[in-house]
Motif scaffolding. Structure first.
Motif: not given
Length: 120
Positions: A64-71
């Motif tokens: 998921v790197k580069g597509r998903f963002t967790i915050s």
């Protein structure tokens, strides 16, 4: 105990986006790392992303790197997962988790899960 409630799942076409949210509550919610796992039908559960209490540590699965963002927003006891460029292989039940630290293996507290379906 920590209670976790996810929302934001649904059906989306490949290439689309979704944002998952997870609200935490309970006596020990403070200072917990939070994250997301997922499980597709017939497959083993897998780690997706994790974030430490202050956000200084963020870990993503390679898939998921580069597509998903967790915050996270600690004032709202909420963690988010922004999912872009979704693929059919992202289809799964997504679980919010919380624990003392970020772990790619498991977690102490789990939500009930929210279904994400990506159509081709």
């Amino acid at each position: 105990q920590v209670q976790l409630v996810e929302s934001g799942g649904g059906l989306v076409q490949a290439g689309g986006s979704l944002r998952l949210s997870c609200v935490a509550s309970g006596r020990t919610v403070s200072s917990n790392a939070m994250g997301w796992f997922r499980q597709a039908p017939g497959k083993e559960r897998e780690f997706v992303a994790g974030i430490s209490w202050r956000g200084s540590t963020i870990v993503y699965a390679d898939s998921v790197k580069g597509r998903f963002t967790i915050s996270r927003d600690n004032a709202k006891n909420t963690v988010y997962l922004q999912m872009n460029s979704l693929k059919p292989e992202d289809t799964a039940v997504y679980y919010c988790v919380a624990d003392r630290g970020v772990s790619t293996a498991t977690a102490k507290y789990w939500g009930q899960g929210t279904q994400v379906t990506v159509s081709s």
